[in-house]
Design a protein around this motif. Structure first.
Motif, PDB file in Angstrom:
ATOM      1  N   VAL A 236      -4.796   6.844  13.121  1.00 41.61           N
ATOM      2  CA  VAL A 236      -4.367   6.058  12.034  1.00 41.61           C
ATOM      3  C   VAL A 236      -4.554   6.047  11.113  1.00 41.61           C
ATOM      4  O   VAL A 236      -3.920   5.989  10.043  1.00 41.61           O
ATOM      5  N   ALA A 237      -5.493   6.661  10.263  1.00 42.03           N
ATOM      6  CA  ALA A 237      -5.668   6.084   8.849  1.00 42.03           C
ATOM      7  C   ALA A 237      -5.377   7.805   8.608  1.00 42.03           C
ATOM      8  O   ALA A 237      -4.511   7.776   7.265  1.00 42.03           O
ATOM      9  N   GLN A 238      -5.070   8.724   9.865  1.00 41.77           N
ATOM     10  CA  GLN A 238      -4.472   9.874   8.986  1.00 41.77           C
ATOM     11  C   GLN A 238      -3.087   9.763   8.447  1.00 41.77           C
ATOM     12  O   GLN A 238      -2.527  10.518   7.881  1.00 41.77           O
ATOM     13  N   VAL A 239      -2.487   9.242   9.812  1.00 40.53           N
ATOM     14  CA  VAL A 239      -1.316   8.947   9.038  1.00 40.53           C
ATOM     15  C   VAL A 239      -0.896   8.091   8.510  1.00 40.53           C
ATOM     16  O   VAL A 239       0.028   8.113   7.575  1.00 40.53           O
ATOM     17  N   ALA A 240      -1.547   7.245   8.136  1.00 41.20           N
ATOM     18  CA  ALA A 240      -0.899   5.890   7.045  1.00 41.20           C
ATOM     19  C   ALA A 240      -0.870   7.015   5.578  1.00 41.20           C
ATOM     20  O   ALA A 240      -0.755   6.659   5.220  1.00 41.20           O
ATOM     21  N   GLY A 241      -2.234   7.686   5.192  1.00 41.73           N
ATOM     22  CA  GLY A 241      -2.504   8.095   4.378  1.00 41.73           C
ATOM     23  C   GLY A 241      -0.989   9.494   4.098  1.00 41.73           C
ATOM     24  O   GLY A 241      -0.918   9.694   3.182  1.00 41.73           O
ATOM     25  N   ILE A 242      -0.703   9.549   5.185  1.00 43.84           N
ATOM     26  CA  ILE A 242       0.423  11.189   5.369  1.00 43.84           C
ATOM     27  C   ILE A 242       1.700  10.256   4.355  1.00 43.84           C
ATOM     28  O   ILE A 242       2.191  10.427   3.777  1.00 43.84           O
ATOM     29  N   MET A 243       1.507   9.243   5.114  1.00 46.36           N
ATOM     30  CA  MET A 243       3.310   8.091   5.071  1.00 46.36           C
ATOM     31  C   MET A 243       2.873   7.462   3.578  1.00 46.36           C
ATOM     32  O   MET A 243       3.775   7.640   2.874  1.00 46.36           O
TER      33      MET A 243
ATOM     34  N   CYS B 182      -5.974   9.039  -0.472  1.00 47.60           N
ATOM     35  CA  CYS B 182      -7.251   8.913  -0.526  1.00 47.60           C
ATOM     36  C   CYS B 182      -7.147   7.377  -0.307  1.00 47.60           C
ATOM     37  O   CYS B 182      -7.784   6.537   0.650  1.00 47.60           O
ATOM     38  N   GLN B 183      -7.205   6.571  -0.966  1.00 50.11           N
ATOM     39  CA  GLN B 183      -6.768   5.022  -0.542  1.00 50.11           C
ATOM     40  C   GLN B 183      -6.296   4.988  -0.027  1.00 50.11           C
ATOM     41  O   GLN B 183      -6.886   3.436   0.686  1.00 50.11           O
ATOM     42  N   ILE B 184      -4.850   4.451   0.576  1.00 53.05           N
ATOM     43  CA  ILE B 184      -4.274   4.562   1.361  1.00 53.05           C
ATOM     44  C   ILE B 184      -4.817   4.589   2.850  1.00 53.05           C
ATOM     45  O   ILE B 184      -5.107   3.807   3.875  1.00 53.05           O
ATOM     46  N   THR B 185      -5.819   5.545   2.541  1.00 55.68           N
ATOM     47  CA  THR B 185      -6.376   6.274   4.499  1.00 55.68           C
ATOM     48  C   THR B 185      -7.497   5.465   3.895  1.00 55.68           C
ATOM     49  O   THR B 185      -8.007   5.341   5.019  1.00 55.68           O
ATOM     50  N   ALA B 186      -8.293   5.152   3.286  1.00 58.37           N
ATOM     51  CA  ALA B 186      -9.468   4.447   3.179  1.00 58.37           C
ATOM     52  C   ALA B 186      -9.182   2.899   3.959  1.00 58.37           C
ATOM     53  O   ALA B 186      -9.645   2.176   4.510  1.00 58.37           O
ATOM     54  N   LEU B 187      -8.275   2.362   2.988  1.00 56.23           N
ATOM     55  CA  LEU B 187      -8.018   0.800   3.313  1.00 56.23           C
ATOM     56  C   LEU B 187      -7.578   0.766   4.818  1.00 56.23           C
ATOM     57  O   LEU B 187      -7.967   0.005   5.113  1.00 56.23           O
ATOM     58  N   THR B 188      -6.819   1.871   5.017  1.00 55.53           N
ATOM     59  CA  THR B 188      -6.806   1.146   6.673  1.00 55.53           C
ATOM     60  C   THR B 188      -7.739   1.742   7.651  1.00 55.53           C
ATOM     61  O   THR B 188      -8.291   0.945   8.736  1.00 55.53           O
ATOM     62  N   VAL B 189      -8.830   2.795   7.114  1.00 56.28           N
ATOM     63  CA  VAL B 189     -10.246   3.087   8.404  1.00 56.28           C
ATOM     64  C   VAL B 189     -11.019   0.829   7.767  1.00 56.28           C
ATOM     65  O   VAL B 189     -11.195   0.725   8.891  1.00 56.28           O
ATOM     66  N   TYR B 190     -10.543   0.338   6.783  1.00 58.22           N
ATOM     67  CA  TYR B 190     -11.159  -0.685   6.454  1.00 58.22           C
ATOM     68  C   TYR B 190     -10.747  -1.839   7.532  1.00 58.22           C
ATOM     69  O   TYR B 190     -10.962  -2.590   7.793  1.00 58.22           O
ATOM     70  N   ASP B 191      -9.213  -1.432   7.305  1.00 60.92           N
ATOM     71  CA  ASP B 191      -8.522  -2.725   7.651  1.00 60.92           C
ATOM     72  C   ASP B 191      -8.659  -2.983   9.523  1.00 60.92           C
ATOM     73  O   ASP B 191      -8.990  -3.606  10.122  1.00 60.92           O
ATOM     74  N   MET B 192      -8.808  -1.136  10.137  1.00 61.34           N
ATOM     75  CA  MET B 192      -9.030  -1.630  11.742  1.00 61.34           C
ATOM     76  C   MET B 192     -10.465  -1.143  11.902  1.00 61.34           C
ATOM     77  O   MET B 192     -10.900  -2.022  13.529  1.00 61.34           O
ATOM     78  N   CYS B 193     -11.613  -1.866  10.731  1.00 66.89           N
ATOM     79  CA  CYS B 193     -12.574  -1.261  10.891  1.00 66.89           C
ATOM     80  C   CYS B 193     -12.961  -3.796  10.489  1.00 66.89           C
ATOM     81  O   CYS B 193     -14.297  -3.475  10.999  1.00 66.89           O
ATOM     82  N   LYS B 194     -12.390  -4.082   9.862  1.00 61.91           N
ATOM     83  CA  LYS B 194     -12.606  -4.767   9.012  1.00 61.91           C
ATOM     84  C   LYS B 194     -13.960  -6.022  10.291  1.00 61.91           C
ATOM     85  O   LYS B 194     -14.561  -6.957   9.394  1.00 61.91           O
TER      86      LYS B 194
ATOM     87  N   ARG C  29     -17.417  -6.217   7.582  1.00 66.85           N
ATOM     88  CA  ARG C  29     -16.667  -6.712   6.209  1.00 66.85           C
ATOM     89  C   ARG C  29     -17.440  -6.166   5.146  1.00 66.85           C
ATOM     90  O   ARG C  29     -16.808  -6.285   3.839  1.00 66.85           O
ATOM     91  N   GLY C  30     -18.254  -5.492   4.572  1.00 66.26           N
ATOM     92  CA  GLY C  30     -19.582  -4.771   4.228  1.00 66.26           C
ATOM     93  C   GLY C  30     -18.935  -3.760   3.599  1.00 66.26           C
ATOM     94  O   GLY C  30     -19.305  -2.968   2.653  1.00 66.26           O
ATOM     95  N   MET C  31     -17.979  -3.444   4.381  1.00 67.06           N
ATOM     96  CA  MET C  31     -18.084  -1.469   3.656  1.00 67.06           C
ATOM     97  C   MET C  31     -17.313  -1.930   2.439  1.00 67.06           C
ATOM     98  O   MET C  31     -16.567  -2.448   1.500  1.00 67.06           O
ATOM     99  N   GLN C  32     -17.392  -0.309   1.937  1.00 70.01           N
ATOM    100  CA  GLN C  32     -17.184  -0.155   0.665  1.00 70.01           C
ATOM    101  C   GLN C  32     -16.419   1.288   0.038  1.00 70.01           C
ATOM    102  O   GLN C  32     -16.596   2.271   0.723  1.00 70.01           O
ATOM    103  N   ILE C  33     -15.080   0.970  -0.283  1.00 70.27           N
ATOM    104  CA  ILE C  33     -14.753   2.088  -1.383  1.00 70.27           C
ATOM    105  C   ILE C  33     -15.041   2.418  -2.088  1.00 70.27           C
ATOM    106  O   ILE C  33     -14.461   1.416  -3.307  1.00 70.27           O
ATOM    107  N   THR C  34     -15.372   3.600  -2.535  1.00 73.92           N
ATOM    108  CA  THR C  34     -16.293   4.169  -3.548  1.00 73.92           C
ATOM    109  C   THR C  34     -16.303   5.877  -3.909  1.00 73.92           C
ATOM    110  O   THR C  34     -14.853   6.910  -2.944  1.00 73.92           O
ATOM    111  N   ASP C  35     -15.118   5.624  -5.229  1.00 78.68           N
ATOM    112  CA  ASP C  35     -15.313   7.139  -5.163  1.00 78.68           C
ATOM    113  C   ASP C  35     -14.170   8.360  -5.652  1.00 78.68           C
ATOM    114  O   ASP C  35     -14.549   8.943  -5.600  1.00 78.68           O
ATOM    115  N   CYS C  36     -13.192   7.513  -5.527  1.00 78.27           N
ATOM    116  CA  CYS C  36     -12.269   8.270  -5.504  1.00 78.27           C
ATOM    117  C   CYS C  36     -11.262   8.777  -6.769  1.00 78.27           C
ATOM    118  O   CYS C  36     -11.843   8.555  -7.490  1.00 78.27           O
ATOM    119  N   HIS C  37     -11.119  10.276  -6.773  1.00 78.15           N
ATOM    120  CA  HIS C  37     -11.093  11.103  -7.888  1.00 78.15           C
ATOM    121  C   HIS C  37     -10.637  11.841  -6.966  1.00 78.15           C
ATOM    122  O   HIS C  37     -10.657  12.703  -6.139  1.00 78.15           O
TER     123      HIS C  37
END
Length: 157
Positions: free
Chosen positions: A57-64, A118-130, A134-142
């Motif tokens: 799901v996260a992969q498709v979200a990132g592509i979109m 990258c950011q939307i893929t990460a946010l989708t992982v967060y959404d699906m696992c929250k 809830r303490g997941m950290q999205i970090t080091d995007c570059h």
């Protein structure tokens, strides 16, 4: 000092005109990390997340997201992307790494599309696992690498 290209004669924001630039192949690769509980990563791998296959799901979200970057970031051009690829890797403990590569044949680059993917893929992982972490950290995007265009090749050091 470089001229500010995103301002018009009234000193107001504008979208840069790229019509005179050459069409070239351009590629950008970006990355982001999600730090999570060890159990969360194990459940992702085991397919034991209630909302479904997290990585699919996260992969498709990132592509979109890459395809919709110009709708999210005001000065980005609408680009006819020729490819978007999302990869996942992890440290087998608590960190999932997402890498997005975006390609286009156009007059402007795709760095923002790769970073957005990258950011939307990460946010989708967060959404699906929250619900379980809830303490997941999205970090080091570059940006990792950029190829093509007038400014040439860039590699993150």
């Amino acid at each position: 000092m470089d001229n500010l290209t995103h301002f018009n004669q009234q000193n107001r924001a504008k979208m840069v005109d790229v019509s005179e630039k050459a069409v070239t192949t351009r590629e950008a690769t970006a990355t982001v990390k999600i730090i999570m509980a060890e159990e969360t990563l194990q459940r992702i791998h085991a397919g034991q997340v209630k909302k479904g296959d997290v990585l699919a799901v996260a992969q498709v979200a990132g592509i979109m997201a890459a395809k919709k970057t110009s709708e999210l970031i005001p000065m980005c051009h609408l680009l006819p992307l020729s490819g978007v690829d999302i990869h996942f890797s992890d440290n087998q403990i608590d960190t999932l790494t997402i890498t997005a590569t975006v390609r286009v044949n156009h007059q402007t680059g795709v760095e923002m599309e790769a970073l957005t993917a990258c950011q939307i893929t990460a946010l989708t992982v967060y959404d699906m696992c929250k619900a379980m972490d809830r303490g997941m950290q999205i970090t080091d995007c570059h940006l990792i690498e950029k190829k093509g265009g007038k400014s040439g090749h860039f590699v993150y050091k």
